[in-house]
Design an enzyme around this catalytic site. Structure first.
Site, PDB file in Angstrom:
ATOM      1  N   TYR A 133      -6.484 -44.313 132.732  1.00 26.28           N
ATOM      2  CA  TYR A 133      -6.808 -42.711 134.033  1.00 26.28           C
ATOM      3  C   TYR A 133      -8.073 -42.273 134.165  1.00 26.28           C
ATOM      4  O   TYR A 133      -8.674 -42.605 132.909  1.00 26.28           O
ATOM      5  CB  TYR A 133      -5.372 -42.278 134.452  1.00 26.28           C
ATOM      6  CG  TYR A 133      -5.658 -41.006 133.103  1.00 26.28           C
ATOM      7  CD1 TYR A 133      -5.455 -40.967 131.769  1.00 26.28           C
ATOM      8  CD2 TYR A 133      -5.895 -39.679 133.510  1.00 26.28           C
ATOM      9  CE1 TYR A 133      -5.285 -40.223 130.696  1.00 26.28           C
ATOM     10  CE2 TYR A 133      -6.274 -38.722 132.620  1.00 26.28           C
ATOM     11  CZ  TYR A 133      -5.624 -38.765 131.304  1.00 26.28           C
ATOM     12  OH  TYR A 133      -5.956 -37.755 130.655  1.00 26.28           O
ATOM     13  N   ARG A 191     -16.552 -45.470 132.737  1.00 22.58           N
ATOM     14  CA  ARG A 191     -15.226 -44.773 131.610  1.00 22.58           C
ATOM     15  C   ARG A 191     -14.027 -45.498 131.890  1.00 22.58           C
ATOM     16  O   ARG A 191     -13.730 -46.299 130.885  1.00 22.58           O
ATOM     17  CB  ARG A 191     -15.547 -43.652 131.613  1.00 22.58           C
ATOM     18  CG  ARG A 191     -13.927 -43.147 130.528  1.00 22.58           C
ATOM     19  CD  ARG A 191     -14.676 -41.279 129.994  1.00 22.58           C
ATOM     20  NE  ARG A 191     -13.889 -41.176 131.354  1.00 22.58           N
ATOM     21  CZ  ARG A 191     -13.763 -39.637 131.659  1.00 22.58           C
ATOM     22  NH1 ARG A 191     -14.105 -38.548 130.671  1.00 22.58           N
ATOM     23  NH2 ARG A 191     -13.117 -39.190 131.864  1.00 22.58           N
ATOM     24  N   ARG A 227      10.700 -55.351 129.698  1.00 23.66           N
ATOM     25  CA  ARG A 227      10.421 -55.222 128.340  1.00 23.66           C
ATOM     26  C   ARG A 227      10.407 -55.527 127.688  1.00 23.66           C
ATOM     27  O   ARG A 227      11.244 -55.864 126.619  1.00 23.66           O
ATOM     28  CB  ARG A 227      11.230 -54.271 128.534  1.00 23.66           C
ATOM     29  CG  ARG A 227      11.263 -53.032 127.089  1.00 23.66           C
ATOM     30  CD  ARG A 227      11.504 -51.463 127.031  1.00 23.66           C
ATOM     31  NE  ARG A 227      10.936 -50.885 126.289  1.00 23.66           N
ATOM     32  CZ  ARG A 227      11.519 -51.270 124.664  1.00 23.66           C
ATOM     33  NH1 ARG A 227      11.846 -51.867 124.339  1.00 23.66           N
ATOM     34  NH2 ARG A 227      10.745 -50.311 123.582  1.00 23.66           N
ATOM     35  N   HIS A 280       7.260 -56.516 124.094  1.00 20.66           N
ATOM     36  CA  HIS A 280       6.198 -55.523 124.242  1.00 20.66           C
ATOM     37  C   HIS A 280       4.662 -56.072 124.437  1.00 20.66           C
ATOM     38  O   HIS A 280       3.724 -55.742 125.050  1.00 20.66           O
ATOM     39  CB  HIS A 280       5.696 -55.285 122.241  1.00 20.66           C
ATOM     40  CG  HIS A 280       6.761 -53.958 122.100  1.00 20.66           C
ATOM     41  ND1 HIS A 280       8.214 -54.396 122.065  1.00 20.66           N
ATOM     42  CD2 HIS A 280       6.891 -53.051 121.648  1.00 20.66           C
ATOM     43  CE1 HIS A 280       8.770 -53.331 121.689  1.00 20.66           C
ATOM     44  NE2 HIS A 280       8.040 -52.179 121.062  1.00 20.66           N
ATOM     45  N   LYS A 304      -9.263 -43.554 127.840  1.00 21.63           N
ATOM     46  CA  LYS A 304      -8.164 -42.559 128.346  1.00 21.63           C
ATOM     47  C   LYS A 304      -6.382 -42.651 128.434  1.00 21.63           C
ATOM     48  O   LYS A 304      -6.634 -43.493 129.801  1.00 21.63           O
ATOM     49  CB  LYS A 304      -8.852 -42.106 129.846  1.00 21.63           C
ATOM     50  CG  LYS A 304      -8.882 -40.903 130.295  1.00 21.63           C
ATOM     51  CD  LYS A 304      -9.810 -39.851 131.324  1.00 21.63           C
ATOM     52  CE  LYS A 304      -9.171 -39.482 131.576  1.00 21.63           C
ATOM     53  NZ  LYS A 304      -8.328 -37.783 131.260  1.00 21.63           N
ATOM     54  N   GLU A 314     -11.650 -32.461 119.467  1.00 28.73           N
ATOM     55  CA  GLU A 314     -10.999 -31.856 121.136  1.00 28.73           C
ATOM     56  C   GLU A 314     -10.168 -30.991 121.644  1.00 28.73           C
ATOM     57  O   GLU A 314      -8.999 -30.966 120.695  1.00 28.73           O
ATOM     58  CB  GLU A 314     -11.324 -32.553 121.780  1.00 28.73           C
ATOM     59  CG  GLU A 314     -10.350 -33.941 121.521  1.00 28.73           C
ATOM     60  CD  GLU A 314     -10.336 -35.247 122.602  1.00 28.73           C
ATOM     61  OE1 GLU A 314     -11.479 -35.678 123.759  1.00 28.73           O
ATOM     62  OE2 GLU A 314      -9.751 -36.783 122.572  1.00 28.73           O
ATOM     63  N   LEU A 328     -12.044 -38.247 123.637  1.00 26.25           N
ATOM     64  CA  LEU A 328     -12.529 -38.568 124.878  1.00 26.25           C
ATOM     65  C   LEU A 328     -14.196 -38.470 124.943  1.00 26.25           C
ATOM     66  O   LEU A 328     -14.575 -37.291 124.768  1.00 26.25           O
ATOM     67  CB  LEU A 328     -12.210 -38.655 125.687  1.00 26.25           C
ATOM     68  CG  LEU A 328     -11.849 -38.946 126.874  1.00 26.25           C
ATOM     69  CD1 LEU A 328     -11.839 -40.802 126.732  1.00 26.25           C
ATOM     70  CD2 LEU A 328     -11.292 -38.229 128.032  1.00 26.25           C
TER      71      LEU A 328
HETATM   72  N1  PDD Z   1      -9.267 -33.806 130.852  1.00 31.00           N
HETATM   73  N2  PDD Z   1     -11.059 -34.390 126.182  1.00 31.00           N
HETATM   74  C1  PDD Z   1      -9.913 -35.044 127.270  1.00 31.00           C
HETATM   75  C2  PDD Z   1      -8.315 -35.560 125.566  1.00 31.00           C
HETATM   76  C3  PDD Z   1      -8.998 -34.949 128.347  1.00 31.00           C
HETATM   77  O1  PDD Z   1      -8.138 -35.409 128.250  1.00 31.00           O
HETATM   78  C4  PDD Z   1     -10.338 -35.030 128.785  1.00 31.00           C
HETATM   79  C5  PDD Z   1      -9.900 -34.819 130.386  1.00 31.00           C
HETATM   80  C6  PDD Z   1     -11.466 -34.317 128.426  1.00 31.00           C
HETATM   81  C7  PDD Z   1     -12.926 -33.989 129.179  1.00 31.00           C
HETATM   82  O2  PDD Z   1     -13.192 -35.084 129.723  1.00 31.00           O
HETATM   83  P1  PDD Z   1     -14.126 -34.863 131.381  1.00 31.00           P
HETATM   84  O3  PDD Z   1     -15.370 -33.927 131.352  1.00 31.00           O
HETATM   85  O4  PDD Z   1     -14.458 -36.746 131.147  1.00 31.00           O
HETATM   86  O5  PDD Z   1     -13.151 -35.061 132.511  1.00 31.00           O
HETATM   87  C8  PDD Z   1     -11.984 -34.966 126.764  1.00 31.00           C
HETATM   88  C9  PDD Z   1      -8.309 -34.122 132.350  1.00 31.00           C
HETATM   89  C10 PDD Z   1      -9.341 -35.161 132.599  1.00 31.00           C
HETATM   90  C11 PDD Z   1      -8.874 -33.050 132.734  1.00 31.00           C
HETATM   91  O6  PDD Z   1     -10.605 -32.347 132.756  1.00 31.00           O
HETATM   92  O7  PDD Z   1      -8.863 -32.601 134.480  1.00 31.00           O
END
Ligand code: PDD
Length: 288
Positions: free
Chosen positions: A31, A50, A99, A101, A145, A177, A201
Site C-alpha cells: 500500500y 516506492r 487459499r 500459499h 510497505k 523506527e 521503511l
Molecule cells: N506511515 N515507517 C513506517 C513503519 C510507516 O508505516 C511509515 C508511514 C513511515 C514513514 O514513511 P513516510 O514518510 O513515507 O510516510 C515509516 C504512514 C503511511 C503514515 O505516516 O501515515
C-alpha cells in the site's frame, strides 16, 4: 466517501471484496499513503516509485501504475477535497484465488483506493509528544510497505495504553523506527537517523528531511542509535506522511533536552513546511 475498487468508483459501503482475496487471507499486498494539500499530492513521484519497489519486493507485477494517477485525482475531486488536507490510501493485493500459499496462476490483482478527510495533528506538532519503546516483533523486510501490519497495530495499541503518541521498535539494542513514522535524533549538533535497509521503511518524509538538513549544512549521520543514546539525545523527532515532522519531548518516563521541542527540530519544521507549502499549525506561530 467515494472509493475505487477494480475499475469502479462508488460509495465505500457499496464496494465489496471477495473473502478469497489474498489481501484478506494472507495480507498478500502492499500500500501507499499520500498527503494531499489543496488538491496537490505531496512528493507524488516518490510515492509511486516506492509503490513500484514494494510491488517488486513481493514479486507482484502491475502493468500500468501510471494509469493509476488519475484515479487518485478523481477520488479527491469526487470527495470534494480540493481545499485543505486529505489523505489518500491505495492498496494492491495479489487478487482472488483459492487459499494456497504459493502464488496463484493468472490471477489479476485487486486495486483499492480512497481519499479521506485528514485533521493534521496541529497541537502535537506545536507542543511535542511522548513515545514508548517496544521490542521489535516484525519481520526483516520492513522496507516493503506491506499491508501485514499486525506488529505495528499491537505496538501502537500498547503505546496508546501508556498515553504515548507512538511506539518505537527496538531491535538488538538499537531503535529502528515507529509503527507509522521514522525516527531522528540530534546528538552533539549532528542529526542521526537509522540507515536504509531491511529494518525500516524508507520514509518519503525521512528522505525529504535528510535533504533539507544537508542543504542547510547540517552534519547528518545515517547511523542507528542505541536506547541509551536516544535517552541522552539533545532533541528527538519523528517523520511521516501523516506525522509530518513531530517533536518528541519524552521517551518512556524521561524528558528529552529541557522537555520542549529543540531549536534544530523547530528549524527543520520551518524548512519542512516552507518546502511542502503546508501551512504551519496556528499554535506554532503563537509559541513564545
Ligand atoms: N506511515 N515507517 C513506517 C513503519 C510507516 O508505516 C511509515 C508511514 C513511515 C514513514 O514513511 P513516510 O514518510 O513515507 O510516510 C515509516 C504512514 C503511511 C503514515 O505516516 O501515515
Amino acid at each position: 466517501l467515494i472509493g475505487y475498487l477494480n475499475g469502479k468508483f462508488d460509495d465505500l459501503e457499496r464496494l465489496h471484496i471477495s473473502p478469497l482475496d489474498r489481501g484478506f487471507l494472507f495480507a498478500d499486498g502492499v500500500y501507499e499513503v499520500w498527503m494531499c494539500y489543496d488538491g496537490r499530492r505531496f512528493a507524488d513521484e516518490q510515492h509511486w516509485q516506492r509503490l513500484k519497489a514494494s510491488l517488486a519486493g513481493i514479486s507482484l507485477p502491475f502493468p500500468n501504475l501510471q494509469g493509476c494517477r488519475s484515479i487518485l485525482d478523481q477520488l479527491v475531486e469526487r470527495n470534494a477535497q480540493q481545499k485543505g488536507t486529505a489523505g489518500i490510501y491505495l492498496q494492491i493485493t495479489r487478487g482472488v484465488a483459492p487459499r494456497k500459499h504459493a502464488f496463484p496462476e493468472a490471477t489479476s490483482p485487486t486495486l483499492f483506493a480512497y481519499s479521506f478527510p485528514f485533521q493534521r495533528p496541529r497541537e502535537a506538532l506545536a507542543s511535542g509528544v511522548s513515545v514508548h519503546l517496544i521490542a521489535e516483533m516484525r519481520w526483516t523486510r520492513c522496507d516493503i510497505k506491506s499491508i501485514a501490519l499486525l506488529g505495528n497495530v499491537l505496538a501502537k495499541e500498547q503505546a496508546k495504553g501508556h498515553g504515548a503518541f507512538e511506539a518505537l521498535f527496538v531491535r538488538e539494542g538499537h531503535v529502528v523506527e515507529g509503527t507509522h513514522s521514522n525516527l531522528f535524533a540530534v546528538r552533539r549538533g549532528a542529526l542521526w537517523t537509522h540507515p536504509l535497509g531491511p529494518f525500516i521503511l524508507g520514509g518519503i518524509t525521512r528522505a525529504h528531511v535528510l535533504q533539507l538538513a544537508r542543504s542547510a549544512g547540517m552534519d547528518v549521520r545515517e547511523q542507528a542509535l542505541t536506547v541509551e543514546e536516544l535517552f541522552q539525545a539533545d532533541e528527538v523527532f519523528l517523520t511521516g506522511t501523516t506525522t509530518e515532522l513531530m517533536p518528541v519531548i519524552q521517551v518512556e518516563d524521561r524528558s528529552i533536552g529541557d522537555g520542549r521541542p529543540g531549536a534544530i527540530t523547530r528549524e527543520l519544521q520551518r524548512l519542512f513546511w516552507k518546502s511542502t507549502a503546508f501551512p504551519p499549525p496556528l499554535e506554532f506561530n503563537e509559541l513564545p
